[in-house]
Design an enzyme around this catalytic site. Structure first.
Site, PDB file in Angstrom:
ATOM      1  N   LYS A  45     -10.104 -30.936 -13.576  1.00 42.61           N
ATOM      2  CA  LYS A  45      -9.989 -29.506 -13.858  1.00 42.61           C
ATOM      3  C   LYS A  45      -9.049 -29.369 -15.052  1.00 42.61           C
ATOM      4  O   LYS A  45      -7.909 -29.833 -15.027  1.00 42.61           O
ATOM      5  CB  LYS A  45      -9.419 -28.752 -12.660  1.00 42.61           C
ATOM      6  CG  LYS A  45      -9.295 -27.248 -12.889  1.00 42.61           C
ATOM      7  CD  LYS A  45      -8.662 -26.535 -11.713  1.00 42.61           C
ATOM      8  CE  LYS A  45      -9.669 -26.390 -10.602  1.00 42.61           C
ATOM      9  NZ  LYS A  45      -9.190 -25.449  -9.556  1.00 42.61           N
ATOM     10  N   GLU A  77      -9.832 -18.329  -8.620  1.00 44.61           N
ATOM     11  CA  GLU A  77     -10.590 -19.435  -9.201  1.00 44.61           C
ATOM     12  C   GLU A  77     -12.093 -19.258  -8.957  1.00 44.61           C
ATOM     13  O   GLU A  77     -12.906 -19.661  -9.782  1.00 44.61           O
ATOM     14  CB  GLU A  77     -10.115 -20.770  -8.620  1.00 44.61           C
ATOM     15  CG  GLU A  77      -8.716 -21.131  -9.050  1.00 44.61           C
ATOM     16  CD  GLU A  77      -8.209 -22.384  -8.375  1.00 44.61           C
ATOM     17  OE1 GLU A  77      -7.930 -23.363  -9.100  1.00 44.61           O
ATOM     18  OE2 GLU A  77      -8.090 -22.389  -7.136  1.00 44.61           O
TER      19      GLU A  77
END
Length: 118
Positions: free
Chosen positions: A98, A21
């Site tokens: 997200k 990520e």
């Protein structure tokens, strides 16, 4: 009293606990609400008497650019800055989402919401 809202601030950032990520990044959505006394600006028609949404947008973008493992951490930094830098703000709420999180399933988004009062 009044509330100023910024909805769907779209940002690309690198938050998350996974190493990937931090390298690949993801799309995020941020929503902000700030409660303040808007009567002075309603009378004066002056930007100095209100909550400048350009300033809030800048805070969000700057804090979203700083990598965090947790969405809670970035949301708290945004809230702290809003209350620190915007003197008429009485409280603020921030929702950080997200989009398409890498959690091994078909999930549109994950979100956290936090509120901080002066």
């Amino acid at each position: 009293m009044g509330v100023i809202r910024l909805k769907n601030i779209q940002v690309y950032a690198y938050h998350g606990c996974l190493v990937e990520e931090g390298k690949i990044g993801s799309d995020y959505r941020v929503d902000v609400e700030v409660k303040a006394d808007l009567q002075p600006s309603a009378k004066s028609d002056s930007l100095k008497d209100t909550v400048d949404y350009v300033h809030i947008n800048r805070i969000v973008k700057e804090e979203m650019a700083v990598r965090s493992k947790l969405l809670e951490h970035v949301a708290r930094r945004i809230l702290d800055r809003i209350l620190e830098e915007i003197s008429i703000a009485e409280w603020a709420t921030v929702e950080v989402s997200k989009i398409n999180p890498p959690i091994g399933g078909n999930v549109e988004r994950v979100s956290i919401e936090m509120t901080l009062k002066r």
